[in-house]
Design a protein around this motif. Structure first.
Motif, mmCIF file in Angstrom:
data_model
loop_
_atom_site.group_PDB
_atom_site.id
_atom_site.type_symbol
_atom_site.label_atom_id
_atom_site.label_comp_id
_atom_site.label_asym_id
_atom_site.label_seq_id
_atom_site.Cartn_x
_atom_site.Cartn_y
_atom_site.Cartn_z
ATOM 1 N N HIS A 155 36.341 51.786 26.420
ATOM 2 C CA HIS A 155 37.323 52.632 25.754
ATOM 3 C C HIS A 155 36.567 53.825 25.165
ATOM 4 O O HIS A 155 35.335 53.866 25.218
ATOM 5 N N CYS A 194 41.673 52.849 30.446
ATOM 6 C CA CYS A 194 41.279 51.459 30.230
ATOM 7 C C CYS A 194 42.361 50.499 30.680
ATOM 8 O O CYS A 194 42.389 49.350 30.267
ATOM 9 N N HIS A 198 46.712 52.420 28.467
ATOM 10 C CA HIS A 198 45.707 53.325 27.897
ATOM 11 C C HIS A 198 46.350 54.377 26.974
ATOM 12 O O HIS A 198 45.842 54.671 25.900
HETATM 13 CU CU1 CUA Z 1 41.404 52.093 25.642
HETATM 14 CU CU2 CUA Z 1 41.983 53.847 27.067
#
Ligand code: CUA
Length: 320
Positions: A155, A194, A198
């Motif tokens: 992230h 991610c 996200h």
């Molecule tokens: Cu956590 Cu994009």
């Protein structure tokens, strides 16, 4: 800049203040380059063909004059200068903001998870350590060291008005730091793709005057209040055995840490990492059917009866 909460063209702290002029410079140079290229392209497209249509296209001689080469040299020089300026300026900016503070006033352990932010407040006394989620309170004017961890995938931690982006990587601790000039809420956003949610991985940095922060901190250190009504007591048992396998409510049997700490859930402004405002209606909708709201997140639908839902909410609403 509450209208443009993710604007990176304004700054609200010393770290972002170093970066914003460079951002403006690169932005303006990019706009100028786009305009010049567009103008040249437009001119080339508008050039008329020679009047004499009798010439076959293959008969047109290839010009071998020197003017073309000269234009390439001019173009290289014109672009090399702003690029060199950007390069040196970037190095200077990186040097100015890179170092984490040697004596931070506050140390946070922030862990990126699919798809929310776990925030732990370090303390010299282990009993003073507490965790919250998706909302970071800091005192105004204090350098805050942020140690970044990744729980699952990569992230990236970004609060545009306070700091640039730093990745949160599993198995590695990266550091960032933030400092706010004045009280306010500064929006943060995960900025490394991610997974499906996200975009719904936001957080807020709440900068407060020292007294307000101290009050908030001492409240967060308290365990959850003991429920005072029969409905809330039934809600507590339900939360312990249904929610407690993932969530923690300090002071109760709900002690897991793979989901947001709920001990002071009602002090937070949003639910599900900025996806919903934290109000009773949204909380009810979220508890009952989180997969509808944020598909793919790790919280399963609960299928509670109306009575169970109302008990659970009666308890959750005491978590102030
Ligand atoms: Cu956590 Cu994009």
């Amino acid at each position: 800049m509450s209208d443009w909460p993710l604007s990176y063209l304004t700054s609200a702290g010393p770290r972002a203040r170093e970066v914003v002029p460079l951002t403006w410079y690169v932005l303006l140079v990019s706009i100028a380059v786009s305009l010049v290229i567009s103008a040249l392209l437009w001119r080339a497209l508008r050039r008329t063909r020679p009047e004499d249509q009798s010439i076959e296209i293959r008969d047109v001689p290839i010009e071998r004059g020197t003017s073309g080469v000269r234009w390439i040299s001019i173009g290289l020089m014109v672009s090399a200068v702003p690029l060199a300026v950007a390069f040196v300026w970037t190095l200077l900016t990186l040097a100015a903001i890179a170092g984490p503070p040697a004596h931070p006033g506050l140390v946070l352990d922030v862990t990126g998870r699919q798809w929310w932010w776990q925030v732990e407040y370090a303390a010299s006394q282990p009993s003073d350590v507490f965790a919250t989620a998706n909302e970071i309170h800091i005192p105004v004017g204090v350098q805050v060291l942020v140690r970044l961890h990744g729980a699952d995938v990569i992230h990236s931690f970004w609060v545009p008005q306070l700091s640039g982006k730093t990745d949160a990587i599993p198995g590695q601790t990266n550091t960032s730091w933030i400092q706010a000039d004045k009280p306010g809420r500064y929006l943060g956003q995960c900025t490394e793709f991610c997974g499906a949610q996200h975009a719904h991985m936001q957080f807020e940095v709440v900068a407060e005057p020292r007294e307000d922060f101290d009050r908030w901190e001492s409240l967060q250190r308290q365990p959850a209040a003991v429920p005072s009504t029969a409905e809330a007591s039934r809600g507590l048992s339900l939360v312990e055995y249904r929610c407690g396998l993932c969530h923690r409510v300090r002071g109760t049997a709900a002690g897991a840490v793979s989901a947001p700490d709920l001990t002071h859930l009602m002090t937070r402004r949003t639910l599900a990492a900025g996806t919903l405002l934290n109000n009773p209606g949204n909380l009810a909708g979220w508890v009952q059917n989180p997969q509808n709201i944020k598909p793919g997140n790790l919280m399963p639908n609960q299928f509670l009866s109306a009575q169970q839902l109302s008990d659970a909410l009666a308890y959750l609403e005491t978590l102030k």
